[in-house]
Scaffold this active site. Structure first.
Site, PDB file in Angstrom:
ATOM      1  N   HIS A 247      51.636  17.344  82.455  1.00  0.00           N
ATOM      2  CA  HIS A 247      50.207  17.029  82.300  1.00  0.00           C
ATOM      3  C   HIS A 247      49.829  15.732  83.019  1.00  0.00           C
ATOM      4  O   HIS A 247      49.854  14.660  82.395  1.00  0.00           O
ATOM      5  CB  HIS A 247      49.881  16.855  80.807  1.00  0.00           C
TER       6      HIS A 247
ATOM      7  N   GLU B 288      47.028  14.595  83.742  1.00  0.00           N
ATOM      8  CA  GLU B 288      45.771  14.024  83.229  1.00  0.00           C
ATOM      9  C   GLU B 288      46.007  13.122  82.011  1.00  0.00           C
ATOM     10  O   GLU B 288      45.102  12.421  81.585  1.00  0.00           O
ATOM     11  CB  GLU B 288      44.780  15.152  82.884  1.00  0.00           C
TER      12      GLU B 288
ATOM     13  N   CYS C  70      50.650  22.838  83.504  1.00  0.00           N
ATOM     14  CA  CYS C  70      51.227  23.412  82.280  1.00  0.00           C
ATOM     15  C   CYS C  70      50.806  24.879  82.121  1.00  0.00           C
ATOM     16  O   CYS C  70      51.261  25.721  82.896  1.00  0.00           O
ATOM     17  CB  CYS C  70      50.874  22.548  81.083  1.00  0.00           C
TER      18      CYS C  70
HETATM   19  N1  GLN Z   1      53.099  26.771  76.126  1.00  0.00           N
HETATM   20  C1  GLN Z   1      51.768  26.912  76.651  1.00  0.00           C
HETATM   21  C2  GLN Z   1      51.594  28.239  77.348  1.00  0.00           C
HETATM   22  O1  GLN Z   1      52.461  28.703  77.995  1.00  0.00           O
HETATM   23  C3  GLN Z   1      51.444  25.806  77.598  1.00  0.00           C
HETATM   24  C4  GLN Z   1      51.364  24.486  76.890  1.00  0.00           C
HETATM   25  C5  GLN Z   1      50.484  23.491  77.551  1.00  0.00           C
HETATM   26  O2  GLN Z   1      49.653  23.817  78.416  1.00  0.00           O
HETATM   27  N2  GLN Z   1      50.612  22.267  77.136  1.00  0.00           N
HETATM   28  O3  GLN Z   1      50.536  28.795  77.296  1.00  0.00           O
END
Ligand code: GLN
Length: 191
Positions: free
Chosen positions: A174, A176, A81
């Site tokens: 994610h 995890e 992410c």
């Molecule tokens: N939108 C976040 C970002 O770009 C990422 C969101 C997340 O890690 N769940 O920093």
């Protein structure tokens, strides 16, 4: 595992469960300060807020050390992410607060699934996995372009959500947050 922000303890427990099942010796540890990185063969950059993680990486001196390890082909990296954003070489976003680690030949767009799809789960097919994987997306980025030797491992429609290049792995969801350990297992095998 870089213990900066976000879903860190879940990564730690997933990775250690994989270690327990594997023949490989080792353990996952939290990286809280610069010198902790020296003992690591691999690093997970977790989800969270990419602007915040970037700032902490720079202020702690970790950014410089990780960049040097990348330049010497001396580290395996997994970014999930926000971590996926940071591992890219190009970013589509108006913020100037993010300094990319530039590990993979990918262009990433932050928050790319739009407002109504801030969070969702989806069964996705991952290259090399024999059955679908339930991926959890939270304000997820998308990989908008890949080049060089980078390989797409999974997509949602036309959107690339997982890619690998050498021993670098980036995904917009994610792993995890599910009990399915296949991605942590896959990463361990890349080290
Ligand atoms: N939108 C976040 C970002 O770009 C990422 C969101 C997340 O890690 N769940 O920093």
């Amino acid at each position: 595992m870089v213990s900066l922000q976000g879903a860190v303890s879940e990564h730690l427990s997933s990775m250690n469960r994989v270690f327990q099942k594997s023949e490989m010796k080792g353990q996952a540890v939290l990286v809280r300060q610069l010198r902790d990185i020296d003992a690591c063969d691999a690093l997970i950059i977790p989800g969270g807020e990419s602007t915040t993680i970037s700032r902490i990486l720079i202020n702690s001196g970790m950014y410089k050390v990780i960049r040097e390890r990348i330049m010497h082909d001396d580290i395996a990296l997994m970014g999930t992410c926000a971590g996926c954003v940071l591992l890219g070489k190009e970013l589509i976003d108006s913020t100037t607060d993010i300094k990319l680690l530039e590990a993979l030949d990918i262009q990433v767009e932050r928050n790319a699934f739009g407002r109504q799809k801030q969070s969702f789960e989806k069964q996705i097919d991952i290259k090399g996995f024999s059955t679908p994987y339930n991926a959890v997306f939270i304000r997820a980025p998308v990989i908008t372009r890949i080049w060089g030797s980078c390989e797409v491992l999974a997509s949602v429609g036309t959107k690339i959500v997982m890619a690998r290049q050498k021993n670098y792995l980036a995904m917009s969801f994610h792993p995890e947050l599910t009990s399915d350990l296949r991605i942590h297992q896959y990463f361990l095998e890349m080290i």
